[in-house]
Scaffold this active site. Structure first.
Site, PDB file in Angstrom:
ATOM      1  N   ARG A 241     -11.126   7.420   3.744  1.00 27.81           N
ATOM      2  CA  ARG A 241     -10.883   6.431   2.692  1.00 27.81           C
ATOM      3  C   ARG A 241     -12.180   5.881   2.104  1.00 27.81           C
ATOM      4  NH1 ARG A 241      -5.586   6.404   3.887  1.00 27.81           N
ATOM      5  NH2 ARG A 241      -4.738   5.384   5.752  1.00 27.81           N
TER       6      ARG A 241
ATOM      7  N   CYS B 120      -0.101   4.148   1.739  1.00 21.37           N
ATOM      8  CA  CYS B 120      -0.490   5.123   2.772  1.00 21.37           C
ATOM      9  C   CYS B 120       0.600   5.367   3.815  1.00 21.37           C
ATOM     10  CB  CYS B 120      -1.812   4.738   3.435  1.00 21.37           C
ATOM     11  SG  CYS B 120      -1.758   3.187   4.340  1.00 21.37           S
TER      12      CYS B 120
ATOM     13  N   CYS C  26      -3.919   6.093   0.151  1.00 21.96           N
ATOM     14  CA  CYS C  26      -3.381   4.806  -0.297  1.00 21.96           C
ATOM     15  C   CYS C  26      -2.928   4.823  -1.756  1.00 21.96           C
ATOM     16  CB  CYS C  26      -4.408   3.705  -0.073  1.00 21.96           C
ATOM     17  SG  CYS C  26      -4.856   3.536   1.669  1.00 21.96           S
TER      18      CYS C  26
ATOM     19  N   SER D 211      -6.510  -3.612  14.335  1.00 24.38           N
ATOM     20  CA  SER D 211      -5.959  -2.910  15.497  1.00 24.38           C
ATOM     21  C   SER D 211      -7.026  -2.470  16.492  1.00 24.38           C
ATOM     22  CB  SER D 211      -5.149  -1.708  15.013  1.00 24.38           C
ATOM     23  OG  SER D 211      -5.956  -0.841  14.234  1.00 24.38           O
TER      24      SER D 211
ATOM     25  N   LYS E  34     -12.185  -5.044   2.020  1.00 26.40           N
ATOM     26  CA  LYS E  34     -11.660  -4.186   3.083  1.00 26.40           C
ATOM     27  C   LYS E  34     -12.612  -3.008   3.266  1.00 26.40           C
ATOM     28  CE  LYS E  34      -7.611  -1.420   4.256  1.00 26.40           C
ATOM     29  NZ  LYS E  34      -6.257  -1.053   3.826  1.00 26.40           N
TER      30      LYS E  34
ATOM     31  N   LYS F 219     -11.714  -7.921   6.039  1.00 24.79           N
ATOM     32  CA  LYS F 219     -11.124  -7.064   7.067  1.00 24.79           C
ATOM     33  C   LYS F 219     -12.027  -5.880   7.346  1.00 24.79           C
ATOM     34  CE  LYS F 219      -7.315  -3.895   7.434  1.00 24.79           C
ATOM     35  NZ  LYS F 219      -6.291  -3.223   6.735  1.00 24.79           N
TER      36      LYS F 219
ATOM     37  N   CYS G 249       0.867  -1.177   0.000  1.00 22.86           N
ATOM     38  CA  CYS G 249       0.000   0.000   0.000  1.00 22.86           C
ATOM     39  C   CYS G 249       0.901   1.223   0.000  1.00 22.86           C
ATOM     40  CB  CYS G 249      -0.902   0.003   1.233  1.00 22.86           C
ATOM     41  SG  CYS G 249      -2.262   1.187   1.085  1.00 22.86           S
TER      42      CYS G 249
HETATM   43  C1  PBG Z   1      -2.894  -0.078   4.772  1.00 27.84           C
HETATM   44  C2  PBG Z   1      -3.518  -0.887   5.831  1.00 27.84           C
HETATM   45  C3  PBG Z   1      -4.372  -0.498   6.889  1.00 27.84           C
HETATM   46  C4  PBG Z   1      -4.525  -1.618   7.697  1.00 27.84           C
HETATM   47  C5  PBG Z   1      -3.832  -2.654   7.089  1.00 27.84           C
HETATM   48  N1  PBG Z   1      -3.235  -2.184   5.918  1.00 27.84           N
HETATM   49  C6  PBG Z   1      -4.911   0.820   7.276  1.00 27.84           C
HETATM   50  C7  PBG Z   1      -5.938   1.531   6.532  1.00 27.84           C
HETATM   51  O1  PBG Z   1      -6.462   1.080   5.510  1.00 27.84           O
HETATM   52  O2  PBG Z   1      -6.202   2.634   6.955  1.00 27.84           O
HETATM   53  C8  PBG Z   1      -5.290  -1.664   8.978  1.00 27.84           C
HETATM   54  C9  PBG Z   1      -4.869  -2.725   9.921  1.00 27.84           C
HETATM   55  C10 PBG Z   1      -5.344  -2.577  11.317  1.00 27.84           C
HETATM   56  O3  PBG Z   1      -6.131  -1.689  11.693  1.00 27.84           O
HETATM   57  O4  PBG Z   1      -4.881  -3.398  12.113  1.00 27.84           O
HETATM   58  N2  PBG Z   1      -3.699   0.444   3.832  1.00 27.84           N
END
Ligand code: PBG
Length: 346
Positions: free
Chosen positions: A237, A140, A148, A294, A215, A268, A138
């Protein structure tokens, strides 16, 4: 409650007392730990967990991530302890995120062969070649604006097609360094096809693609954006990640990624989207990964720290629920804890 009262409530016609006590009794099979263990329908196994790592440019860096207690940004020279833990606990795989020394408009740090992720891949493979190394792909973490992809000069929107070759370049850089799997997470249309073609052209036809096919634009990524220092400087996003209310759209996304050559699919976040995990499982045969993100980690951690939840039980329950919904593999910040707990249990 006396049995007679029970039956009265149900308004069951008179039954012989023998019949009343001889019917099905699900509790028979829950009586002992041995029975419960024998009959468990879903197994949790450390061999199906992936451990995420945040790798920072520089040397001698170990910076704890405040909103993700137990996780630390590390420079490559400080990764060994993690790799040794992963090996000792029987975890098969790590997922790498990079924090570059410098960010720019195009996120060029993402494909810098001397950047933290390629260096970490090489170093992990030197230390423990059997670990399956997955690199998140990615921009970002690498763009100054935190989106991203690259921005369209006129509209300021994330420019889909201009981003594709950059993601492809990053994927090739990680494959060159020795990654087994690349995991595009930018949610650009056609990113899987672009990356597959670039990998093949570069002689990496054996490197697999784990697509973050499904996602969602989720508030549960909050702590990650601290960890990866990747919060968008403006906006959000929602113009590229999925709307949390949609599931048919998730299936369309997954179908496109399968057609483009994805080897594995991901849903996810995991916990709030178990129905989506189930639907994707039913519709597609590819290995399915769910990402306990997270925010899911932070919620459980925070409640446990306050003594409001039994951490071990709550975490293992959350993970077995994700497996029960249909995930083959789980990416989780609890991977090391869970592996240890599962070992203690057996
Ligand atoms: C990168 C990415 C993200 C996460 C994984 N890859 C963040 C986002 O899309 O903002 C999130 C993972 C997590 O919250 O543990 N694009």
């Amino acid at each position: 409650m006396p049995r007679d009262v029970d039956m009265d409530i149900l308004d069951v016609p008179a039954l012989h007392s023998a019949a009343r006590t001889s019917g099905p009794r699900p509790r028979r099979l829950r009586r002992t730990a041995a029975l419960r263990s024998l009959l468990g329908e879903t197994r949790l196994d450390a061999r199906q967990l992936i451990h995420p790592l945040f790798v920072r440019a520089g040397r001698g860096i170990e910076r704890p991530i405040e909103s993700m207690p137990g996780h630390t940004q590390r420079s490559v020279d400080r990764l060994a302890v993690e790799i040794d833990d992963v090996g000792a606990l029987g975890l098969p795989s790590v997922l790498l995120f990079g924090l570059p020394g410098e960010k720019d408009d195009t996120g060029s740090g993402a494909w810098d062969a001397t950047g933290p992720v390629p260096q970490a891949i090489a170093s992990i493979k030197r230390r423990a070649s059997e670990i399956v190394v997955i690199a998140d792909v990615c921009l970002c973490e690498y763009t100054s604006h935190g989106h991203c992809g690259v921005l369209d000069a006129e509209t300021g929107a994330v420019a889909n097609d201009a981003t594709l070759p950059l993601l492809a370049r990053a994927a090739v850089a990680y494959a060159d360094a020795g990654a087994d799997i690349v995991a595009p997470s930018a949610m650009m249309d056609h990113q899987v096809a672009a990356i597959r073609a670039a990998l093949d052209d570069a002689g990496h036809s054996e490197v697999a693609i784990l697509s973050y096919a499904v996602k969602y634009a989720s508030a549960f990524y909050g702590p990650f954006r601290d960890a990866a220092e990747s919060a968008p400087a403006f906006g959000d996003r929602r113009a590229y990640q999925l709307d949390p209310s949609n599931v048919r759209e998730a299936l369309r996304e997954a179908a496109l990624d399968v057609a483009e050559g994805a080897d594995m699919l991901m849903v996810k976040p995991a916990g709030p989207y178990l129905d989506v995990v189930r639907r994707v499982r039913e519709q597609f045969d590819l290995p399915l990964v769910a990402y306990q993100v997270s925010g899911e980690y932070a919620m459980l951690k925070a409640a446990a720290e306050r003594g409001w939840l039994d951490e071990r039980r709550a975490v293992l329950e959350s993970l077995v629920g994700i497996r029960r919904a249909g995930a083959d593999v789980i990416i989780t910040y609890f991977a090391k804890d869970a592996a240890q707990w599962l070992r203690d249990e057996s």
